[in-house]
Motif scaffolding. Sequence first.
Motif, short mmCIF file in Angstrom:
data_model
loop_
_atom_site.label_atom_id
_atom_site.label_comp_id
_atom_site.label_asym_id
_atom_site.label_seq_id
_atom_site.Cartn_x
_atom_site.Cartn_y
_atom_site.Cartn_z
N THR A 174 0.85 -1.19 0.00
CA THR A 174 0.00 0.00 0.00
C THR A 174 0.88 1.23 0.00
O THR A 174 1.56 1.52 0.99
CB THR A 174 -0.91 0.02 1.24
N SER A 175 0.85 1.96 -1.10
CA SER A 175 1.67 3.18 -1.19
C SER A 175 0.97 4.31 -0.43
O SER A 175 -0.21 4.23 -0.09
CB SER A 175 1.87 3.57 -2.65
N GLU A 176 1.71 5.37 -0.19
CA GLU A 176 1.13 6.53 0.49
C GLU A 176 0.00 7.13 -0.35
O GLU A 176 -1.03 7.54 0.19
CB GLU A 176 2.22 7.59 0.72
N GLN A 177 0.20 7.15 -1.66
CA GLN A 177 -0.83 7.68 -2.55
C GLN A 177 -2.08 6.81 -2.52
O GLN A 177 -3.20 7.32 -2.47
CB GLN A 177 -0.30 7.77 -3.98
N ASN A 179 -3.05 4.93 -0.04
CA ASN A 179 -3.70 5.15 1.25
C ASN A 179 -4.46 6.48 1.27
O ASN A 179 -5.58 6.55 1.80
CB ASN A 179 -2.65 5.14 2.36
N GLU A 180 -3.87 7.51 0.69
CA GLU A 180 -4.54 8.81 0.63
C GLU A 180 -5.83 8.73 -0.18
O GLU A 180 -6.86 9.33 0.18
CB GLU A 180 -3.61 9.86 0.00
N GLN A 276 -4.85 -1.10 6.16
CA GLN A 276 -3.77 -0.34 5.52
C GLN A 276 -2.92 0.39 6.56
O GLN A 276 -1.68 0.44 6.43
CB GLN A 276 -4.37 0.68 4.54
N ASP A 277 -3.55 0.94 7.57
CA ASP A 277 -2.80 1.65 8.62
C ASP A 277 -1.86 0.69 9.35
O ASP A 277 -0.72 1.07 9.68
CB ASP A 277 -3.77 2.30 9.62
N ILE A 280 1.07 0.12 7.07
CA ILE A 280 1.96 1.29 7.02
C ILE A 280 2.77 1.42 8.31
O ILE A 280 3.96 1.76 8.28
CB ILE A 280 1.13 2.57 6.76
N GLN A 284 6.80 1.29 8.67
CA GLN A 284 7.57 2.32 9.36
C GLN A 284 8.48 1.71 10.43
O GLN A 284 9.63 2.12 10.60
CB GLN A 284 6.61 3.34 10.01
#
Length: 402
Positions: A174-177, A179-180, A276-277, A280, A284
């Motif tokens: 899951t990329s940041e984009q 997820n956004e 997704q969180d 992520i 991290q």
Amino acid sequence: MPSISLGFVDHSARVMQVITWNRSFKGIPQPEQVKNELDDAEGETHATVLEKLLAWEKKLSHEVKEFEVIKMEYQQKLASLNKKKQRGVSSSSFERTKSAASHLHTRYVVDLQTMESTISEINRLRDQQLYPKLLELVKGMGHMWDAMYKHHKAQLKIISELKSFDISVAARETSEQHNERTVQLWQVVQEWHVQYSKFMASQKEYVGNLYSWIKLNVIPIDTNLKANSSQPVETTPPIKRLLHAWHDMLGKLPDEDARKAIHTFSEVVHIILVHQDEEIKLRQRIQDTRKEHERKSRQFEDWARKYMEKRAGIPPEAGNPDGTRADPLAERKAAMEKLENSLKELEEAYTKQCKVVREKSLSLLRTNLPELFRIVSEFSLQSAAMFKDLWSISNTNDQLDD
């Protein structure tokens, strides 16, 4: 005609709470001011028509209260006049009371005529301005729901075809984009749910208030006059038939099914967001642990080099006579191995979480998206049909009136 009583219910005020408009009505119009530029039906909006009706209803309410006061005074004078006549009082006293009763009767008739004039204007606004605006609203809502049905039907077709979509070539993380975009989708669906609920509640409230008002509006006046009345025989106005049907059809519309479907999909997207969180956060942690491992690896290498240089040429027994002291090099190697194992465990958990997110997301979307668009497309179709039926009723009304 509107019902006349001391307990007059101002339903127009409740109606006006549901609609917002931009201009305010400057005072109650006088009869000679009725036919002015503000009465141009083409220049009026739905809201300003309601605003004018509210002003006239308030005017009528004030007139009704004054009428009831005069009516009560007149009845009291008549009762007093009858008592004096029965007792045979002096002619002068009887004539004074008779003159006062005659004066009150004149005011009674004038006030009644004033109310009838006001009622006539309310009925004119109701039939010549409000009714056409409601027809415009019905026609526009019909077009809107028809367009909504076509869009939702197309969306359902696309989603149904995606059931067999191969995601093996899609990104495994899951990329940041990504997820956004998921957060954005969740927010949009939440707002969809809120606005849909408000839209349906406002429509029901508005139509319900208008229908409550119109049911009172068409009740004939009871003036208790025995003399000839100028009131015409009341017929059911087209607006009442329209509002009755609208109110009845709205009550049967399955809007709760669509609301629940939208809310359920919002919860589904939130579940995906939670997974997704977690992914992520794991990523991290891996990045932080990897940085820590790299930093400690460099420190260990520097320390080990210096340690080995220091220990070069020194007999093992010199620093450890009994041979029982732990080797610091071995201890630090063990600590580094432990950190490496923690990093591998995190990477394994992350790989597993990525797989869970992909599979869970796909399963939830494949299950809930088609159901969502099936329900909202059916609701859109039923809504469009409802407004088409209402439009047909208005055409029938016109034929009946002709």
